[in-house]
Enzyme design. Structure first.
Site, PDB file in Angstrom:
ATOM      1  N   HIS A 167       0.672  -1.280  -0.005  1.00  0.00           N
ATOM      2  CA  HIS A 167       0.048  -0.096   0.116  1.00  0.00           C
ATOM      3  C   HIS A 167       0.843   1.319   0.044  1.00  0.00           C
ATOM      4  O   HIS A 167       0.795   2.405  -0.734  1.00  0.00           O
ATOM      5  CB  HIS A 167      -0.927  -0.200   1.339  1.00  0.00           C
ATOM      6  CG  HIS A 167      -2.118  -1.091   0.968  1.00  0.00           C
ATOM      7  ND1 HIS A 167      -1.708  -2.350   1.177  1.00  0.00           N
ATOM      8  CD2 HIS A 167      -3.422  -0.791   1.086  1.00  0.00           C
ATOM      9  CE1 HIS A 167      -3.037  -3.065   1.095  1.00  0.00           C
ATOM     10  NE2 HIS A 167      -3.944  -2.229   1.126  1.00  0.00           N
TER      11      HIS A 167
ATOM     12  N   HIS B 126       2.090  -3.937   9.170  1.00  0.00           N
ATOM     13  CA  HIS B 126       3.699  -3.736   8.625  1.00  0.00           C
ATOM     14  C   HIS B 126       4.296  -3.079   9.677  1.00  0.00           C
ATOM     15  O   HIS B 126       3.787  -2.601  10.553  1.00  0.00           O
ATOM     16  CB  HIS B 126       3.493  -2.783   7.254  1.00  0.00           C
ATOM     17  CG  HIS B 126       2.874  -3.611   6.144  1.00  0.00           C
ATOM     18  ND1 HIS B 126       3.560  -4.404   5.290  1.00  0.00           N
ATOM     19  CD2 HIS B 126       1.497  -3.316   5.765  1.00  0.00           C
ATOM     20  CE1 HIS B 126       2.771  -5.004   4.260  1.00  0.00           C
ATOM     21  NE2 HIS B 126       1.560  -4.132   4.647  1.00  0.00           N
TER      22      HIS B 126
END
Length: 271
Positions: free
Chosen positions: A193, A235
């Site tokens: 992303h 993440h």
């Protein structure tokens, strides 16, 4: 000569070490020597037989064990610095994962953070680009949209390849969603992303005429999407930062292989 022999015999009788109980001190018994030699032969034969029975793989493992088990008493400065930074990254990422699950401190905002992350997903952007490409009637618009589609496809392939090589897990044990599996975004490093929003924001800033407030909002959107991936626990911080770097590099790559208007028209006609 005959007189010397009785004298020597008398000395032997008077010598204490010549008695039977002290003979073992002067010379070893033959039985002990034979037993020792036979035991040595048997042990040597058993070792040879065991070495023949073991496979080459096991012999290699036995030879490598001392090297693998050894302790590195003097690690390098680079190794210490890398391990320290990695520990700080994991600790800070866990602290920022305030929406990792429902029991977290910001667990109620998890749905909103997930929605923000969907705005940087690859599937909606590819679908939107294809729809705009079908409805576009200008050559300049079709050229920009075709190169944008190329950039999105390159982003998915590059990030998926890097993640397969690194295979780094996220700070929390969170399984990827359906959209993540479709774009092969299943590992943590680099953040897909983050790379995508960095590439898109740079692409729009270069090829679209936008007012200053829209430019600021575009940059803030990219930063918020990257932060949202850390907040939901998918993440690490370094994954997001590396994703931004890879996104910028992907933009530079698309600029180098930019397709002209004629090439785009040829591809559109084939499609």
């Amino acid at each position: 000569m005959p007189a010397s022999q009785p004298r020597s015999r008398a000395r032997d009788r008077n010598n204490v070490l010549n008695r039977a109980e002290f003979l073992s001190l002067n010379q070893p018994l033959k039985g002990n020597q034979e037993s020792r030699s036979s035991s040595r032969k048997q042990s040597g034969q058993a070792g040879i037989a065991g070495a023949q029975n073991t496979s080459p793989k096991e012999r290699r493992q036995s030879q490598q064990l001392p090297e693998e088990d050894c302790m590195q008493l003097n690690p390098s400065f680079k190794g210490i610095a890398f391990n320290s930074l990695l520990a700080i990254d994991i600790c800070m990422s866990k602290r920022l994962g305030v929406c990792a699950n429902r029991a977290s401190s910001w667990g109620g905002a998890r749905s909103m953070i997930n929605l923000l992350g969907i705005t940087g997903h690859g599937i909606p952007w590819i679908a939107g680009t294809l729809i705009c490409l079908v409805k576009s009637s200008t050559l300049a618009g079709q050229e920009v949209l075709m190169n944008l589609l190329l950039a999105l496809l390159l982003d998915i392939m590059i990030v998926a390849g890097l993640q397969k090589l690194a295979k780094r897990k996220g700070p929390y044990d969170i399984s990827p969603g359906l959209l993540d599996y479709l774009t092969m975004d299943t590992y943590a490093f680099p953040a897909g992303h983050a790379s995508r929003v960095a590439m898109l924001s740079k692409f729009f800033l270069n090829h679209l005429v936008l007012a200053i407030p829209l430019r600021i909002l575009l940059v803030l959107w990219a930063l918020c999407v990257g932060l949202s991936r850390v907040m939901i626990g998918r993440h690490h911080i370094t994954d997001v930062l590396s994703g931004f770097v890879f996104g910028y590099l992907q933009f530079r790559l698309v600029e180098l292989i930019w397709m002209s208007s004629n090439t785009c028209q040829m591809l559109i006609s084939i499609w």
